[in-house]
Design an enzyme around this catalytic site. Structure first.
Site: not given
Length: 492
Positions: A65, A138
């Site tokens: 990320h 997510n």
């Protein structure tokens, strides 16, 4: 503790240049030299400080990320959920809580294109009156693996080849051929939803199973769902190539520009709820993060809305130094025995300590907005103003005392110590159902993407046969179509 007792701020800027220590700098254009053409003198402290600080501006990027963008806003409870949780910020409809949200891609480096086929992160930090709650998820409702011990391996497989630094899917298929539970996530990754148009037009999911707890310690399993009010929109492969070729930061810019223009992104929050006493009625394990909960059996229940109405003031301070961790929960919300979640509780906090230092929760963007107090002292980069004489507990000289007991589920956990997988795996049913729900043209695009990656010359015939076998168990016709494209004989 008072994190605002003293904080360097641009609001205290002087009209003239100074050193970091505040001394005036009368010339920031030329270095101090011996004559106009002579060598630079080491005594030019401002030059040394300026260059040394510049050389240290970057911090370690997130191991996953790394590429992301943040925005601030509020969460508003819109429905009464006090029958399933005692969380204070969900105490009544109308209650608002400040938040900061970070969207991201998962695998590639900071600065990589935002049009890559990759899961997207959706992390929300709630600054509640009882401490910070971080909900990390997510844009897919499932993950590739179900046991946290394999998390480093799955990330290594998706990361670039350590020899060439190029992402190669033969490595992914090699590793995940040992984990057929990964199929379900592939049916999202290689589907049309694999490349969101931008961050505003994508769903969010908590992925893992959490626990809501009431004041009388009644526990229920929950899954979280974020639904954008503007709808879901995705890029087709050729569109992604075009958009990414023009602007590799298109999603970051879209988020920033939309908020600046007053077009505030909004999501509705829903939960699915399962009584732990009824979990055996399902043909899957509700604590398995590779499974979704069927909405016809476990309907979505509305909770509130998320509105992003402020851009960050400084990208580094409020995006790069922003730190999330699923271990940060508040009374009324707790973990489950989900094996991935249990591992993440440790892993995320530990990576923040490495990336930002042991006092990362003192950084303004990470610090709670409510009053707080503990005996965690000192450490690198500690900038909390403290004047207590007692740094231990208990003490007759300090008023610190225990907080009122937090409701905790009394459910006993009984079993032998062992390394074992869960019993109800059922890895092929849900991917097959998802595939059969698509229109024929959508099925064809999925087949083209999946077969295209399996056609990589380093994917061995044995590996292709394994994946064709897995896909055939999801849907027999799908297996045949993939096999025909790869010239592989399907077997059941």
């Amino acid at each position: 503790m008072d994190p605002c007792k003293f904080r360097p701020s641009s609001s205290f800027d002087t009209k003239t240049t100074t050193t970091n220590a505040g001394a005036p700098v009368w010339n920031d254009n030329e270095a101090l030299t011996v004559g106009p053409r002579g060598p630079i003198l080491l005594e030019d402290y401002h030059l040394i400080e300026k260059v040394a600080h510049f050389a240290r501006e970057r911090i370690p990027e997130r191991v996953v990320h790394a590429r992301g963008a943040s925005a601030k806003g509020f969460f508003e409870c819109t429905h009464d959920v006090t029958d399933i949780t005692c969380a204070d910020f969900l105490r009544s409809p109308g209650a608002q809580t400040p938040v900061i949200v970070r969207f991201s891609t998962v695998i590639h480096e900071r600065g990589s294109p935002e049009t890559i086929r990759d899961p997207r992160g959706f992390a929300v930090k709630f600054y509640t009156r009882e401490g910070n709650w971080d909900l990390l998820g997510n844009n897919f409702p499932v993950f590739f693996i179900r046991d946290g011990i394999k998390f480093p391996d799955v990330i290594h497989a998706f990361k670039p080849n350590p020899r060439s630094h190029v992402q190669e899917y033969w490595r992914v298929f090699d590793f995940l051929s040992h984990h057929p539970e990964s199929l379900h996530t592939f049916f999202f990754l290689f589907d049309d939803v694999g490349i969101p148009t931008d961050y505003r037009h994508m769903d969010g999911f908590g992925v893992n199973t959490y626990t809501f707890v009431t004041r009388d310690a009644k526990a229920r399993y929950v899954k979280f769902h974020w639904k954008p009010t503007c709808g879901v929109s995705c890029l087709m492969d050729d569109e992604a190539t075009l958009v990414g070729g023009k602007n590799h930061s298109h999603a970051t810019q879209d988020l920033y520009d939309s908020i600046a223009a007053g077009n505030f992104p909004e999501w509705k929050l829903f939960v699915q709820v399962i009584d732990p006493e009824e979990e055996e009625r399902f043909d899957f394990d509700p604590l398995d993060d590779t499974k979704t909960w069927p909405e016809d059996e476990v309907p979505l229940r509305p909770v509130g809305r998320l509105v992003l109405n402020r851009n960050v003031d400084n990208f580094f301070n409020e995006n790069e130094q922003l730190a999330f961790g699923p271990g940060l929960v508040v009374p009324g919300i707790y973990y489950s025995d989900d094996k991935m979640l249990q591992c993440r509780v440790f892993a995320y906090a530990d990576t923040q300590r490495y990336r930002l230092g042991p006092n990362y929760l003192m950084l303004p963007v990470n610090a709670p907005k409510c009053a707080h107090h503990n005996n965690h002292y000192d450490g690198a980069m500690n900038f909390m103003h403290r004047d207590e004489e007692v740094d231990y507990y208990p003490s007759r000289h300090a008023p610190l005392r225990h907080a009122p007991p937090t409701p905790i589920t009394p459910r006993p956990v009984v079993g032998r110590r062992q390394k074992a997988t869960i019993h109800k795996q059922n890895d092929f049913k849900q991917p097959g159902e998802r595939y059969r729900s698509w229109a024929p043209d959508r099925q064809e695009r999925f087949i083209r993407r999946f077969a295209g990656e399996l056609a990589h010359p380093k994917v061995s015939p044995e590996l292709r046969a394994i994946w064709v076998n897995y896909l055939s168990q999801c849907d027999e016709s799908l297996g045949v179509k993939i096999a025909n494209r790869l010239n592989v004989k399907p077997s059941m």
